[in-house]
Design a protein around this motif. Structure first.
Motif, PDB file in Angstrom:
ATOM      1  N   SER A  21     -22.762  69.254 -30.475  1.00  0.00           N
ATOM      2  CA  SER A  21     -23.797  68.807 -31.404  1.00  0.00           C
ATOM      3  C   SER A  21     -25.183  68.997 -30.815  1.00  0.00           C
ATOM      4  N   ALA A  22     -26.174  68.719 -31.648  1.00  0.00           N
ATOM      5  CA  ALA A  22     -27.575  68.731 -31.228  1.00  0.00           C
ATOM      6  C   ALA A  22     -28.290  67.594 -31.940  1.00  0.00           C
ATOM      7  N   ALA A  23     -29.032  66.809 -31.169  1.00  0.00           N
ATOM      8  CA  ALA A  23     -29.833  65.720 -31.731  1.00  0.00           C
ATOM      9  C   ALA A  23     -31.271  66.189 -31.861  1.00  0.00           C
ATOM     10  N   ALA A  70     -35.326  65.143 -32.994  1.00  0.00           N
ATOM     11  CA  ALA A  70     -36.253  64.036 -33.210  1.00  0.00           C
ATOM     12  C   ALA A  70     -37.678  64.564 -33.217  1.00  0.00           C
ATOM     13  N   CYS A  71     -38.561  63.817 -33.879  1.00  0.00           N
ATOM     14  CA  CYS A  71     -39.983  64.182 -33.920  1.00  0.00           C
ATOM     15  C   CYS A  71     -40.795  62.925 -34.219  1.00  0.00           C
ATOM     16  N   SER A  72     -41.921  62.786 -33.540  1.00  0.00           N
ATOM     17  CA  SER A  72     -42.835  61.650 -33.758  1.00  0.00           C
ATOM     18  C   SER A  72     -42.150  60.303 -33.604  1.00  0.00           C
ATOM     19  N   GLY A  73     -41.218  60.219 -32.673  1.00  0.00           N
ATOM     20  CA  GLY A  73     -40.548  58.960 -32.413  1.00  0.00           C
ATOM     21  C   GLY A  73     -39.404  58.621 -33.340  1.00  0.00           C
ATOM     22  N   LYS A  74     -39.030  59.554 -34.219  1.00  0.00           N
ATOM     23  CA  LYS A  74     -37.956  59.298 -35.177  1.00  0.00           C
ATOM     24  C   LYS A  74     -36.809  60.292 -34.975  1.00  0.00           C
ATOM     25  N   LEU A  75     -35.600  59.764 -35.004  1.00  0.00           N
ATOM     26  CA  LEU A  75     -34.422  60.632 -34.950  1.00  0.00           C
ATOM     27  C   LEU A  75     -34.238  61.261 -36.320  1.00  0.00           C
ATOM     28  N   LEU A  76     -34.308  62.577 -36.390  1.00  0.00           N
ATOM     29  CA  LEU A  76     -34.215  63.278 -37.675  1.00  0.00           C
ATOM     30  C   LEU A  76     -32.773  63.532 -38.097  1.00  0.00           C
ATOM     31  N   GLY A  77     -31.893  63.713 -37.133  1.00  0.00           N
ATOM     32  CA  GLY A  77     -30.507  63.967 -37.493  1.00  0.00           C
ATOM     33  C   GLY A  77     -29.705  64.531 -36.334  1.00  0.00           C
ATOM     34  N   ILE A  78     -28.393  64.640 -36.567  1.00  0.00           N
ATOM     35  CA  ILE A  78     -27.458  65.220 -35.604  1.00  0.00           C
ATOM     36  C   ILE A  78     -26.756  66.383 -36.289  1.00  0.00           C
ATOM     37  N   SER A  79     -26.830  67.556 -35.697  1.00  0.00           N
ATOM     38  CA  SER A  79     -26.151  68.735 -36.248  1.00  0.00           C
ATOM     39  C   SER A  79     -24.953  69.079 -35.380  1.00  0.00           C
ATOM     40  N   ASP A  80     -23.898  69.583 -36.009  1.00  0.00           N
ATOM     41  CA  ASP A  80     -22.685  69.962 -35.282  1.00  0.00           C
ATOM     42  C   ASP A  80     -22.441  71.458 -35.381  1.00  0.00           C
ATOM     43  N   MET A  81     -21.742  71.994 -34.395  1.00  0.00           N
ATOM     44  CA  MET A  81     -21.296  73.380 -34.449  1.00  0.00           C
ATOM     45  C   MET A  81     -20.381  73.543 -35.662  1.00  0.00           C
TER      46      MET A  81
END
Length: 218
Positions: free
Chosen positions: A74-76, A78-89
């Motif tokens: 996966s890949a986490a 984030a931007c500006s202090g916020k977690l935007l999401g988690i992507s998976d292979m």
């Protein structure tokens, strides 16, 4: 500004230079258990969010996620202090222990639209084509190790689809330009510069059929 700076960190926890996006390999977060994250026993995803706030840039980190026995690469983001999401292979080969994810990663990072490809996804042109069609200005590629074909595919995709591809593969940072050029580095931290402006080109074609003079009884 048209110029975008992308920092690739292949190892260590070095202080980030001024950049728009920081890409970390799988070593930074390592294994992440969703249940531990939800219960508060671990805060690895929160660490990514805090780093994005402290560095003032978008951050993408590779990791190995697990949930009730299902393990994914996966890949986490984030931007500006916020977690935007988690992507998976999204693509898993038959003899691998990992489970496949549901969709490709697409995020607003550092003021631009960036796509994420994880390991096996690089072998499937439709993944890159989909991200390019969504208007990405940049595609980030993550892999636990570097294979010779990775640089070949990155160069081909960047050239054919007009989207630069920046990767962190093991201990190697890679940058495939839309011109077909390729830059690599084995330093722990490498800063690449690319354009925020998508590369467009007008293409015309000629076809038979669909006559201009339609029959009157249609």
């Amino acid at each position: 500004m048209d110029c975008m700076k992308v920092c690739v960190v292949t190892s260590g926890a070095a202080r980030l230079p001024e950049c728009d996006v920081a890409l970390f390999g799988f070593d930074k977060l390592g294994a992440v258990d969703y249940e531990s994250e939800l219960s508060g026993k671990s805060e690895k995803f929160e660490e990514v969010a805090r780093l994005s706030r402290a560095a003032g840039c978008g951050v993408v980190c590779g990791c190995i996620t697990s949930s009730r026995g299902a393990v994914r690469k996966s890949a986490a983001a984030a931007c500006s202090g916020k977690l935007l999401g988690i992507s998976d292979m999204c693509r898993v080969f038959g003899d691998e222990k990992y489970k496949s994810g549901a969709s490709l990663g697409l995020y607003m990072l550092g003021g631009c639209k960036a796509g994420v490809l994880i390991e096996n996804d690089i072998y499937f042109p439709e993944c890159m084509r989909s991200l390019a069609a969504c208007g990405c200005s940049l595609v980030l590629f993550l892999s636990e190790g570097l294979r010779p074909v990775h640089s070949v595919l990155m160069r081909a995709y960047a050239y054919l689809y007009g989207v630069p591809v920046i990767g962190c593969a093991g201990r190697t940072a890679l940058f495939a330009e839309t011109s077909g050029g390729l830059a690599t580095s084995n330093l722990p931290l490498t800063l690449f510069e690319t354009s925020r402006v998508p590369c467009w080109r007008t293409v015309t074609s000629r076809m038979r059929g669909a006559a201009e003079d339609d029959a009157a009884d249609f």
